[in-house]
Design a protein around this motif. Structure first.
Motif, mmCIF file in Angstrom:
data_model
loop_
_atom_site.group_PDB
_atom_site.id
_atom_site.type_symbol
_atom_site.label_atom_id
_atom_site.label_comp_id
_atom_site.label_asym_id
_atom_site.label_seq_id
_atom_site.Cartn_x
_atom_site.Cartn_y
_atom_site.Cartn_z
ATOM 1 N N ARG A 42 0.847 -1.205 0.000
ATOM 2 C CA ARG A 42 0.000 0.000 0.000
ATOM 3 C C ARG A 42 0.876 1.246 0.000
ATOM 4 N NH1 ARG A 42 -3.487 0.967 4.617
ATOM 5 N NH2 ARG A 42 -4.151 2.716 3.357
ATOM 6 N N PHE A 43 1.954 1.218 0.822
ATOM 7 C CA PHE A 43 2.870 2.360 0.872
ATOM 8 C C PHE A 43 3.508 2.579 -0.511
ATOM 9 C CE2 PHE A 43 7.295 3.737 1.077
ATOM 10 C CZ PHE A 43 7.135 5.005 1.592
ATOM 11 N N LEU A 44 3.993 1.497 -1.100
ATOM 12 C CA LEU A 44 4.696 1.634 -2.377
ATOM 13 C C LEU A 44 3.761 2.099 -3.494
ATOM 14 C CD1 LEU A 44 7.109 -1.442 -2.179
ATOM 15 C CD2 LEU A 44 7.671 0.968 -1.824
ATOM 16 N N ARG A 45 2.467 1.820 -3.344
ATOM 17 C CA ARG A 45 1.487 2.321 -4.334
ATOM 18 C C ARG A 45 1.048 3.759 -4.013
ATOM 19 N NH1 ARG A 45 -0.898 -3.018 -3.903
ATOM 20 N NH2 ARG A 45 -2.426 -2.167 -2.445
ATOM 21 N N GLY A 46 1.590 4.334 -2.937
ATOM 22 C CA GLY A 46 1.228 5.709 -2.571
ATOM 23 C C GLY A 46 -0.116 5.810 -1.884
ATOM 24 N N GLU A 47 -0.621 4.691 -1.326
ATOM 25 C CA GLU A 47 -1.954 4.698 -0.712
ATOM 26 C C GLU A 47 -1.917 4.974 0.788
ATOM 27 O OE1 GLU A 47 -3.444 1.401 -3.961
ATOM 28 O OE2 GLU A 47 -3.590 0.888 -1.828
ATOM 29 N N ARG A 48 -0.715 5.036 1.379
ATOM 30 C CA ARG A 48 -0.613 5.380 2.799
ATOM 31 C C ARG A 48 0.721 6.109 3.018
ATOM 32 N NH1 ARG A 48 0.726 1.407 7.373
ATOM 33 N NH2 ARG A 48 1.749 3.320 7.988
ATOM 34 N N PRO A 49 0.781 6.981 4.042
ATOM 35 C CA PRO A 49 2.054 7.657 4.318
ATOM 36 C C PRO A 49 3.023 6.697 4.998
ATOM 37 C CG PRO A 49 0.397 8.313 5.928
ATOM 38 C CD PRO A 49 -0.292 7.394 4.954
ATOM 39 N N GLY A 50 4.274 7.096 5.072
ATOM 40 C CA GLY A 50 5.256 6.274 5.775
ATOM 41 C C GLY A 50 6.646 6.505 5.203
ATOM 42 N N PHE A 51 7.559 5.696 5.693
ATOM 43 C CA PHE A 51 8.945 5.752 5.251
ATOM 44 C C PHE A 51 9.399 4.333 4.949
ATOM 45 C CE2 PHE A 51 8.141 9.395 7.896
ATOM 46 C CZ PHE A 51 8.669 10.443 7.134
ATOM 47 N N PHE A 52 10.316 4.186 4.007
ATOM 48 C CA PHE A 52 10.741 2.854 3.603
ATOM 49 C C PHE A 52 12.261 2.782 3.527
ATOM 50 C CE2 PHE A 52 11.198 -0.506 0.251
ATOM 51 C CZ PHE A 52 10.636 -1.540 0.990
ATOM 52 N N TYR A 53 12.871 3.764 2.811
ATOM 53 C CA TYR A 53 14.317 3.723 2.586
ATOM 54 C C TYR A 53 14.822 5.167 2.652
ATOM 55 C CZ TYR A 53 18.706 1.959 0.620
ATOM 56 O OH TYR A 53 20.014 1.599 0.453
ATOM 57 N N SER A 54 15.847 5.424 3.466
ATOM 58 C CA SER A 54 16.220 6.808 3.780
ATOM 59 C C SER A 54 16.827 7.576 2.610
ATOM 60 C CB SER A 54 17.164 6.850 4.985
ATOM 61 O OG SER A 54 16.432 6.570 6.159
ATOM 62 N N ARG A 55 17.219 6.899 1.547
ATOM 63 C CA ARG A 55 17.677 7.662 0.375
ATOM 64 C C ARG A 55 16.502 8.410 -0.255
ATOM 65 N NH1 ARG A 55 17.889 5.708 -4.360
ATOM 66 N NH2 ARG A 55 18.611 3.623 -3.835
ATOM 67 N N ALA A 56 15.312 7.855 -0.096
ATOM 68 C CA ALA A 56 14.114 8.524 -0.633
ATOM 69 C C ALA A 56 13.542 9.506 0.383
ATOM 70 C CB ALA A 56 13.069 7.501 -1.024
ATOM 71 N N SER A 57 13.438 9.104 1.640
ATOM 72 C CA SER A 57 12.952 10.019 2.682
ATOM 73 C C SER A 57 13.139 9.396 4.059
ATOM 74 C CB SER A 57 11.472 10.349 2.459
ATOM 75 O OG SER A 57 11.111 11.465 3.257
ATOM 76 N N ASN A 58 13.185 10.253 5.065
ATOM 77 C CA ASN A 58 13.490 9.844 6.446
ATOM 78 C C ASN A 58 12.856 10.910 7.344
ATOM 79 O OD1 ASN A 58 15.412 10.677 8.761
ATOM 80 N ND2 ASN A 58 16.089 8.595 8.356
ATOM 81 N N PRO A 59 12.308 10.541 8.503
ATOM 82 C CA PRO A 59 11.603 11.538 9.318
ATOM 83 C C PRO A 59 12.475 12.734 9.730
ATOM 84 C CG PRO A 59 11.155 9.321 10.123
ATOM 85 C CD PRO A 59 12.216 9.185 9.073
ATOM 86 N N THR A 60 13.757 12.514 9.996
ATOM 87 C CA THR A 60 14.606 13.636 10.425
ATOM 88 C C THR A 60 14.873 14.578 9.255
ATOM 89 O OG1 THR A 60 15.633 12.108 11.967
ATOM 90 C CG2 THR A 60 16.697 14.245 11.698
ATOM 91 N N PHE A 231 15.878 12.980 -7.689
ATOM 92 C CA PHE A 231 16.809 13.199 -6.589
ATOM 93 C C PHE A 231 17.140 11.871 -5.902
ATOM 94 C CE2 PHE A 231 17.479 17.774 -5.219
ATOM 95 C CZ PHE A 231 17.173 18.307 -6.463
ATOM 96 N N SER A 232 16.109 11.059 -5.697
ATOM 97 C CA SER A 232 16.320 9.772 -5.046
ATOM 98 C C SER A 232 17.220 8.891 -5.916
ATOM 99 C CB SER A 232 14.969 9.104 -4.791
ATOM 100 O OG SER A 232 15.159 7.830 -4.271
ATOM 101 N N ALA A 233 16.990 8.921 -7.233
ATOM 102 C CA ALA A 233 17.795 8.097 -8.139
ATOM 103 C C ALA A 233 19.229 8.619 -8.237
ATOM 104 C CB ALA A 233 17.150 8.071 -9.517
ATOM 105 N N LEU A 234 19.397 9.942 -8.153
ATOM 106 C CA LEU A 234 20.751 10.500 -8.232
ATOM 107 C C LEU A 234 21.531 10.241 -6.949
ATOM 108 C CD1 LEU A 234 19.845 13.773 -10.150
ATOM 109 C CD2 LEU A 234 21.434 12.009 -10.955
ATOM 110 N N GLY A 235 20.837 10.078 -5.839
ATOM 111 C CA GLY A 235 21.473 9.512 -4.643
ATOM 112 C C GLY A 235 22.208 10.473 -3.733
ATOM 113 N N GLY A 236 21.990 11.764 -3.892
ATOM 114 C CA GLY A 236 22.747 12.706 -3.061
ATOM 115 C C GLY A 236 21.993 13.183 -1.835
ATOM 116 N N MET A 237 21.186 12.305 -1.240
ATOM 117 C CA MET A 237 20.337 12.669 -0.087
ATOM 118 C C MET A 237 21.183 13.063 1.125
ATOM 119 S SD MET A 237 17.279 12.943 0.755
ATOM 120 C CE MET A 237 15.936 12.712 1.875
#
Ligand SMILES: Cc1ncc(COP(=O)(O)O)c(C=O)c1O
Length: 390
Positions: A42-60, A231-237
């Protein structure tokens, strides 16, 4: 559970929803999991909020993004590992082969490098003008379709001021994006102008203490959303620990920026009255050729004061070596005062006319004024200026 297993699955400590830390924790984790595969899907389909991998996003890092967007007066933000990372990823995310970009001689050297060399290799062409040449921008926008206009203000190092209203109006009318490197002016300035995207080096005023690097691009939600996958694909998070340090630095951002600007104004006044100094570049000085424009656009003029020593390169060398409180090194906007000499500035890539436009002479010194007692700084500068004359 055997101990080698336990160390990889330590006891969980739950903090109750009504028990709040005053400083948010650092989510120093690469991965996040959900309770089931179904929720992960559900998360990967964009149907719920959350975090999965910090290169894409992270709470901090997300907390930092939301704060930066609000400070700059925009909806959303992406943070990167450095200011140059924000610039390069923005340029790569927004351009494609055949696009044309307008940039400026007075822009930070690595930005010019990225536009000329990196984008050039991928078939993106550019026109490079003086930031003072608004008529030239109008002509370039009329001559061909332009994808984006990339500028900064005040410029590094001689603090020329861009006419933001004119540049953004012309860009918008021609269907080009306006991107402004707002590092010198800071996160609290220029938000009222119709700039499409702001980029910042968080290494400077945002973190403030010179011990962490970071960058950001800030803008309208749909523009930022469109760039997030690239940005996530370029990897400079940005790393979460760096994000935490920058969040900590931001707590004192306003008092630092204003105190440093006040000290810089005193330094500029001292330099302007000294016989060894041919010219002072500080937008807060009445004598700055664009002071009226600067005063219209900015409330605080920043910590960077540049000036030309009448004695040229040799005088610059004597001056820098005579200073005791100013560290001879790159960067700006942090709590300690810094100096850069002409030997460490400028660019061999510029032709003679562009060198003239850049206004960097062989006696140009750039100071970044820190949080030391201003009297100590004035004493140190006065002593170093007399060493130049002797
Ligand atoms: C105007 C400007 N933009 C961007 C940068 C790059 O920032 P960073 O060193 O964080 O990559 C700098 C660094 O000096 C700068 O002065």
């Amino acid at each position: 559970m055997k101990k080698p297993t336990r160390v990889n699955h330590p006891p969980a400590v739950d903090v109750q929803a009504d028990n709040h830390p005053l400083v948010a924790p650092i989510y120093q984790t690469v991965k996040f999991e959900f309770d089931s595969l179904a929720e992960t899907e559900r998360f990967l389909r964009g149907e719920r909020p959350g975090f999965f991998y910090s290169r894409a996003s992270n709470p901090t890092t997300r907390q930092l993004e939301l704060l930066l967007a609000e400070l700059q007066g925009r909806d959303d933000c992406l943070v990167t590992a450095s200011g140059v990372g924000a610039i390069s990823q923005t340029l790569l995310a927004l351009t494609k082969q055949g696009d044309h970009v307008i940039c400026f001689v007075e822009t930070y050297n690595p930005t010019r490098y990225l536009i000329r060399r990196l984008l050039g290799r991928f078939g993106v062409t550019h026109t490079m003008l003086s930031i003072e040449d608004v008529a030239g921008v109008e002509r370039a926008l009329a001559a061909q379709p332009v994808r984006l206009v990339f500028f900064e203000s005040p410029t590094n190092p001689v603090t020329k001021i861009a006419d933001i209203e004119a540049l953004t109006r012309l860009a918008r009318a021609a269907g080009a994006l306006s991107i402004m490197d707002n590092t010198f002016a800071g996160l609290h300035q220029h938000g009222g102008y119709e700039v499409d995207l702001f980029v910042h080096s968080l290494t400077k005023y945002a973190s403030g203490t010179g011990d962490v690097m970071g960058g950001a691009v800030i803008g309208r939600a749909e523009l930022i959303r469109g760039m997030r996958s690239d940005f996530s694909a370029l990897g400079g998070m940005l790393d979460p620990h760096a994000a935490f340090l920058i969040l900590r630095g931001l707590k004192t951002y306003f008092v630092r920026y204003r105190a440093q600007s006040a000290s810089a104004a005193r330094v500029a006044a001292l330099l302007a009255s000294h016989p060894a100094v041919a010219r002072v570049h500080y937008p807060g000085l009445q004598s700055h050729p664009q002071h009226a424009l600067a005063a219209r656009q900015m409330q605080d003029f920043g910590s960077v004061v540049s000036f030309d020593l009448a004695g040229g390169s040799a005088a610059a060398r004597r001056f820098a070596d005579a200073l005791e409180l100013f560290a001879l090194t790159a960067s700006l906007g942090s709590t300690e005062s810094l100096v850069v000499t002409p030997q460490l500035m400028g660019s061999r890539e510029l032709n003679a006319e562009q060198q003239r436009i850049s206004a960097i002479t062989d006696g140009t010194i750039r100071l970044s004024i820190g949080l030391e007692d201003p009297e100590d700084l004035l004493t140190d500068l006065t002593r170093a200026l007399s060493a130049v004359g002797s």
